[in-house]
Write an enzyme that holds these catalytic residues in place. Structure first.
Site, short mmCIF file in Angstrom:
data_model
loop_
_atom_site.label_atom_id
_atom_site.label_comp_id
_atom_site.label_asym_id
_atom_site.label_seq_id
_atom_site.Cartn_x
_atom_site.Cartn_y
_atom_site.Cartn_z
N PRO A 260 0.83 -1.21 0.00
CA PRO A 260 0.00 0.00 0.00
C PRO A 260 0.86 1.26 0.00
O PRO A 260 1.89 1.31 0.68
CB PRO A 260 -0.79 -0.12 1.31
CG PRO A 260 -0.80 -1.58 1.61
CD PRO A 260 0.51 -2.10 1.12
N CYS A 261 0.44 2.26 -0.77
CA CYS A 261 1.27 3.46 -0.93
C CYS A 261 0.69 4.68 -0.23
O CYS A 261 1.09 5.79 -0.52
CB CYS A 261 1.46 3.76 -2.42
SG CYS A 261 -0.10 4.15 -3.26
#
Length: 275
Positions: A260-261
């Site tokens: 996840p960014c």
């Protein structure tokens, strides 16, 4: 004269007439020779930005190449329809209309907010007035830029929104059916809907496990990979022995993860930088 050749065929003909090898033309375009070969065989679409470079290396008219390129796109889009002539005729009229409207309308830029442009209602037809309003969007006078500038997306004192679909309980494990073959095994963490797994699968790998905390993503992953084992939950809570049991004694060859960014993306204001 009507040109019936595809854009790829035109490029191949020009290259052969120029006596240039694939690798030299590909180097000029800054792409791989195999990619250029696929473009020539109509197995891959070129980018519009390549037109000028093609025209330069082949010493030909860029407008001619542009016509070939865009006519390919139009033909491909409507070739299966029964009313292609009608579509092209109406499209030609629409182009004339759009050009007329564009001259009368000041389009807002993407990088700078401009106030409304005052227009004389007698100049535009009702349809053109509606098109104008749709393109302009909301009144920039209602936007307080000073407030926006003061927002700190990483302010840890601000309560952030959590996704209601996150699985907060103990990991929920579903065992799939691992085929008895010698393909290299892949385990995907943060698997989402399984797009990366699909790429590995197409490349000849066997997907063994998909793990994600987002329940709708796991449901979609199962649809895309019905025989693959899944783990729904926080990966930090998963006992490594659970993964080993799902592998039926086999060894993992590749571990992949679409991490996840949210901690790095300025577009996502719902998480903090230290996640």
């Amino acid at each position: 004269m009507v040109q019936k050749e595809t854009f790829g065929e035109v490029i191949r003909k020009l290259r052969e007439e120029s006596g240039l090898p694939l690798r030299k033309v590909a180097a000029h375009l800054d792409i791989d020779p195999s990619t250029l070969g696929k473009i020539e065989r109509n197995e891959r679409t070129a980018n519009k930005e390549m037109i000028e470079k093609f025209a330069e290396i082949f010493s030909t008219n860029s407008k001619t190449l542009l016509v070939s390129y865009l006519s390919d796109k139009v033909a491909y889009e409507i070739m299966d329809e029964d009313c292609t002539k009608d579509i092209l005729k109406v499209a030609e009229e629409k182009i004339k209309y759009y050009k007329k409207v564009k001259k009368l309308i000041v389009m807002p830029t993407k990088t700078k907010i401009k106030p409304y442009k005052e227009i004389d209602s007698d100049v535009l037809t009702l349809a053109e007035e509606e098109a104008y309003q749709l393109r302009i969007g909301e009144n920039p006078d209602d936007i307080d830029l000073d407030v926006i500038d003061k927002i700190n997306v990483w302010d840890k004192s601000v309560k952030v929104e959590e996704n209601g679909y996150y699985w907060k309980g103990e990991p929920y494990i579903t065992k799939g059916k691992l085929p008895a073959n010698d393909k290299p095994l892949v385990v995907e963490l943060f698997c989402g809907c399984g797009g990366t797994s699909l790429g590995f699968e197409l490349a000849g790998f066997e997907i063994a496990i998909g793990c994600d905390i987002h329940q709708p993503s796991i449901n979609t992953f199962k649809t895309n990979h019905p025989n693959v084992s899944t783990v729904l939950g926080d990966v930090r809570k998963v006992n490594p022995k659970s993964f080993l049991q799902l592998l039926d004694g086999r060894q993992v060859d590749v571990l992949i993860g679409g991490v996840p960014c949210q901690g790095f993306s300025l577009n996502n204001r719902k998480r903090h930088e230290n996640e």
